[in-house]
Design a protein around this motif. Structure first.
Motif, mmCIF file in Angstrom:
data_model
loop_
_atom_site.group_PDB
_atom_site.id
_atom_site.type_symbol
_atom_site.label_atom_id
_atom_site.label_comp_id
_atom_site.label_asym_id
_atom_site.label_seq_id
_atom_site.Cartn_x
_atom_site.Cartn_y
_atom_site.Cartn_z
ATOM 1 N N ASN A 1 -9.681 -2.498 -3.466
ATOM 2 C CA ASN A 1 -9.457 -2.126 -2.060
ATOM 3 C C ASN A 1 -10.722 -1.627 -1.380
ATOM 4 O OD1 ASN A 1 -6.727 -2.799 -2.022
ATOM 5 N ND2 ASN A 1 -6.108 -0.794 -2.822
ATOM 6 N N ALA B 1 -3.866 5.089 -5.906
ATOM 7 C CA ALA B 1 -3.855 4.338 -4.649
ATOM 8 C C ALA B 1 -3.103 5.069 -3.534
ATOM 9 C CB ALA B 1 -3.231 2.969 -4.872
ATOM 10 N N SER B 2 -2.558 6.258 -3.846
ATOM 11 C CA SER B 2 -1.884 7.131 -2.862
ATOM 12 C C SER B 2 -0.706 6.472 -2.148
ATOM 13 C CB SER B 2 -2.894 7.631 -1.814
ATOM 14 O OG SER B 2 -3.937 8.340 -2.425
ATOM 15 N N ARG C 1 -10.389 10.329 -6.837
ATOM 16 C CA ARG C 1 -8.986 9.905 -6.973
ATOM 17 C C ARG C 1 -8.611 9.630 -8.422
ATOM 18 N NH1 ARG C 1 -6.954 5.721 -2.372
ATOM 19 N NH2 ARG C 1 -7.709 6.804 -0.517
ATOM 20 N N ARG D 1 0.831 -1.208 0.000
ATOM 21 C CA ARG D 1 0.000 0.000 0.000
ATOM 22 C C ARG D 1 0.865 1.258 0.000
ATOM 23 N NH1 ARG D 1 -4.099 -3.200 2.509
ATOM 24 N NH2 ARG D 1 -3.023 -3.250 4.520
ATOM 25 N N GLY E 1 4.062 1.562 -4.637
ATOM 26 C CA GLY E 1 3.441 1.160 -5.899
ATOM 27 C C GLY E 1 4.493 0.852 -6.942
ATOM 28 N N MET F 1 -13.516 7.239 -5.030
ATOM 29 C CA MET F 1 -12.843 6.608 -6.169
ATOM 30 C C MET F 1 -12.885 7.534 -7.391
ATOM 31 S SD MET F 1 -13.376 2.772 -7.627
ATOM 32 C CE MET F 1 -15.131 2.977 -7.895
ATOM 33 N N VAL G 1 -12.658 0.993 -2.031
ATOM 34 C CA VAL G 1 -12.797 2.444 -1.868
ATOM 35 C C VAL G 1 -14.210 2.858 -2.300
ATOM 36 C CG1 VAL G 1 -11.953 4.703 -2.680
ATOM 37 C CG2 VAL G 1 -10.333 2.832 -2.239
ATOM 38 N N GLY H 1 -7.553 -0.777 -9.087
ATOM 39 C CA GLY H 1 -6.951 -1.031 -7.774
ATOM 40 C C GLY H 1 -7.796 -0.489 -6.639
ATOM 41 N N LEU H 2 -8.446 0.644 -6.867
ATOM 42 C CA LEU H 2 -9.298 1.241 -5.840
ATOM 43 C C LEU H 2 -10.526 0.371 -5.585
ATOM 44 C CD1 LEU H 2 -9.156 4.969 -7.024
ATOM 45 C CD2 LEU H 2 -7.741 3.839 -5.307
#
Length: 280
Positions: free
Chosen positions: A111, A158-159, A121, A82, A85, A118, A113, A107-108
């Motif tokens: 996870n 994904a930050s 982002r 996490r 990346g 989402m 989100v 990916g979000l």
């Protein structure tokens, strides 16, 4: 630079447990916040193995890897991923969505989100790589450079604290390569993400803040690009090609052209040559 984001101490890794020579042999390094670190070496030097350890794709046989306050172990692998990346060599192997929007969101979604966050982002991430006009396009219609920028957006969404580019420009044409490297430079300068680029290309490494040279699974050299390129023929002997602008600068100086530096980039060399011409 900033605080230490990754701290690696004396890691050892063997692909085969009975192998005489490890792929990584007592490697130690650190990665600072908001820097661009290039890890360079020829094929088989250990650089890509090192990238996979930093991302938790493989675990070292010995030594420690800490990302922030988290030590890499089997139970912490997903926490590490996490934070770190990864963008791989072939962009076509990374796409899973039918549009750029779907791909960046993938990916979000995995996870869990929430939808509103989402959307936020995804929109933010594609703007960071200047691909907002392509949100509804199919990825396979994009150029190589555009595909890698979408892959970078998928990572950014994904930050993570750190983004690793594992030979991410090696399959691109010169225009695509420049697109991706300029994107990376801007992201780093804006403080969006800390960058680690894994490459055999010293022209690419010249753009980084710091360079680590790998050879035979060991750390061969470390320093700023200027310091590392001073090794000159030693780099050539381990299978690396010095940047064209650096080699040309040295040849010009040997021919009596009063250059102040051996330039790491073509832009720097052209600028100084133009300045010298203007003075004359």
């Amino acid at each position: 630079m900033g605080k230490t984001l990754i701290d690696v101490k004396d890691i050892v890794f063997r692909y085969h447990k009975d192998a005489d020579k490890p792929a990584l042999d007592q490697v130690s390094l650190h990665v600072n916040q908001n820097e661009w670190l290039a890890i360079v070496g020829h094929n088989g030097s250990g650089k890509s193995t090192l990238a996979r350890v930093l991302n938790g794709l493989i675990l070292p046989d010995a030594g420690t890897v800490k990302v922030g306050e988290i030590e890499l172990k089997e139970e912490s692998v997903w926490d590490i991923r996490r934070k770190v990346g990864m963008v791989f060599q072939n962009p076509d192997n990374q796409f899973v969505g039918s549009t750029v929007r779907d791909d960046v969101a993938f990916g979000l979604e995995n996870n869990g989100v929430e939808r509103e966050l989402m959307i936020e982002r995804v929109d933010w991430a594609v703007k960071q790589v200047n691909m907002q006009e392509f949100l509804d396009q199919e990825p396979h219609h994009l150029s190589g450079g555009q595909k890698q920028r979408v892959a970078i957006a998928g990572v950014l969404a994904a930050s993570p604290d750190i983004m690793i580019l594992d030979e991410a420009t090696s399959m691109l044409d010169p225009i695509g390569r420049e697109e991706v490297l300029e994107t990376v430079r801007l992201l780093k300068e804006q403080g969006t993400v800390t960058v680690i680029s894994i490459t055999h290309d010293l022209d690419e490494a010249a753009k980084a803040d710091r360079v680590i040279v790998m050879n035979g699974g060991k750390k061969f050299a470390e320093g700023t690009p200027e310091e590392v390129f001073e090794l000159d023929e030693q780099l050539v002997q381990i299978g690396l090609d010095l940047p064209f602008s650096y080699r040309l600068s040295k040849q010009l100086k040997q021919q009596g052209v009063p250059l102040a530096n051996a330039h790491l980039t073509q832009e720097g060399l052209v600028k100084e040559l133009w300045t010298l011409r203007s003075k004359n």
